[in-house]
Design a protein around this motif. Structure first.
Motif, PDB file in Angstrom:
ATOM      1  N   GLU A 246       0.841  -1.199   0.000  1.00 24.30           N
ATOM      2  CA  GLU A 246       0.000   0.000   0.000  1.00 24.30           C
ATOM      3  C   GLU A 246       0.878   1.253   0.000  1.00 24.30           C
ATOM      4  OE1 GLU A 246      -2.629   0.045   3.298  1.00 24.30           O
ATOM      5  OE2 GLU A 246      -4.045  -1.365   2.391  1.00 24.30           O
TER       6      GLU A 246
ATOM      7  N   GLY B 169      -0.759  -4.139   2.417  1.00 30.38           N
ATOM      8  CA  GLY B 169      -1.687  -4.237   1.299  1.00 30.38           C
ATOM      9  C   GLY B 169      -2.011  -5.670   0.947  1.00 30.38           C
TER      10      GLY B 169
ATOM     11  N   GLU C  64       0.781   5.767  -0.030  1.00 33.41           N
ATOM     12  CA  GLU C  64       0.098   7.050  -0.017  1.00 33.41           C
ATOM     13  C   GLU C  64       0.811   7.923  -1.040  1.00 33.41           C
ATOM     14  OE1 GLU C  64       0.032  10.770   2.972  1.00 33.41           O
ATOM     15  OE2 GLU C  64      -0.865   8.947   3.826  1.00 33.41           O
TER      16      GLU C  64
END
Length: 363
Positions: free
Chosen positions: A7, A21, A9
């Motif tokens: 994952e 993730g 950002e």
């Protein structure tokens, strides 16, 4: 590539890894770039409690590891940190119970709070030469840590920083260190040898509490204060040389040092505080001067083998000494009064001979 489903950002100019993730890999690589922008670092708590991780490699170019980033990853055995990383957040590897060795990059200025706390398998790490401060609990409970070098340049060692490092056998604190926090080396049960800075001013509360393998200590003459219980429960401590500039022996400073056989209290000391030598059951000989004004409650409690007190003063000085309750051992011991020349009156007297040894007159 391992870790390709992590994952992130995303930001226009950079991105951060924020979690595992959909990645199922045990061995994860943090890339230096994702979707055309650089990976700045691993975010706070990104992999906290991730039970699948066994190894992590951060690619060159990654700059930071966030607070608690890998905390409680209890299967993590290995992490490779590139020289590009300039900041490792507090708690980053706390309770990584399988982690054995870590190399930290040069350029770090501090070892964060709780950084390796509870890393019970950690055997070795290198503290970079650029580090100025080791924060509290940084290595607390690293019970397999056998060797650590604190580089010259470190100025402060925080509270309990190396507490309960039960396999640590020796340690050299560099001359650059000016402050050692409360309990910094407490319960380092196998610690036998420690070198302290020549200019150190204070030994804090509980600094060496429970270091039961320490046998002999010669403290730097620069030390002006030895705080509460600094050497309490050092069961193996047989001898200690105290600095001549301390004003008092604080509460419980040698409480429970059951192997301590003798102590010379420096002439600078004016008070022996409560429980200072309580439970020093092997203590046989004590020397102190008329400058001591008060012996606190239970300062010599349970010092039942105390035989001799060598007092640098007269009988009249001794009578004016304030001895509080719980010091029966002092009252039961033989008190010898100092005399440079052959005494002309009856009594117990002592002197220092040419070899610097204590001699009893008329023996």
């Amino acid at each position: 590539m391992a870790g390709k489903k992590l994952e992130y950002e995303m930001n226009k100019d950079y991105c951060m890894v924020t979690g595992i993730g959909g990645c199922k890999d045990a061995d994860v690589v943090i890339p230096s770039e994702h979707k055309g922008v650089p990976v700045l670092g691993v975010a706070d708590g990104a992999f906290e409690g991730c039970g699948q991780l066994e190894s992590v490699t951060l690619s060159d170019g990654v700059l930071a590891i966030g607070v608690g980033a890998f905390r409680d990853c209890d299967r993590l055995r290995k992490i490779e940190i590139p020289s590009s990383v300039g900041c490792v957040g507090a708690f980053a590897f706390e309770n990584c119970r399988a982690l054995r060795r870590v190399s930290l990059p040069e350029g770090l200025e501090f070892i964060g709070e709780n950084l390796f706390r509870g890393c019970v398998s950690l055997e070795k790490t290198v503290i970079p030469s650029t580090v100025k401060e080791i924060f509290g609990y940084a290595f607390f409970g690293c019970r397999e840590l056998r060797e650590i070098t604190i580089p010259d340049g470190v100025e402060k060692i925080g509270q309990c920083a190396f507490g309960e490092c039960a396999s640590l056998t020796e340690l050299a604190v560099p001359e650059s260190v000016r402050e050692i926090g409360r309990g910094a080396f407490g319960k380092c049960a196998k610690l036998k040898k420690i070198a302290l800075p020549a200019d150190l001013k204070e030994i804090g509360e509980l600094t060496f509490f429970g270091c039961e393998s320490l046998e002999y200590l010669s403290l730097p003459e620069s030390v002006e204060k030895i705080d509460y219980a600094a050497f309490s429960d050092c069961y193996g401590l047989k001898g200690v040389t105290l600095p001549r500039g301390i004003g008092k022996l604080e509460k419980s400073v040698f409480d429970g040092c059951r192997s301590l056989k003798e102590i010379v209290v420096p002439e600078s000391v004016f008070t022996v505080e409560d429980s200072a030598f309580r439970g020093c059951v092997s203590l046989k000989h004590v020397m102190f001067s008329r400058d001591v004004m008060e012996v606190g409650p239970e300062a010599f409690y349970r010092c039942d083998r105390l035989e001799d007190v060598f007092f640098v003063g007269s009988l009249d000085d001794w009578r004016h000494l304030g001895v509080c309750q719980g010091n029966k051992a002092l009252g039961d011991a033989r008190v010898y009064f100092y005399s440079d020349s052959m005494p002309m009156t009856d009594g117990n007297f002592w002197r220092i001979d040419g070899d610097g040894k204590v001699r009893i007159w008329n023996e």
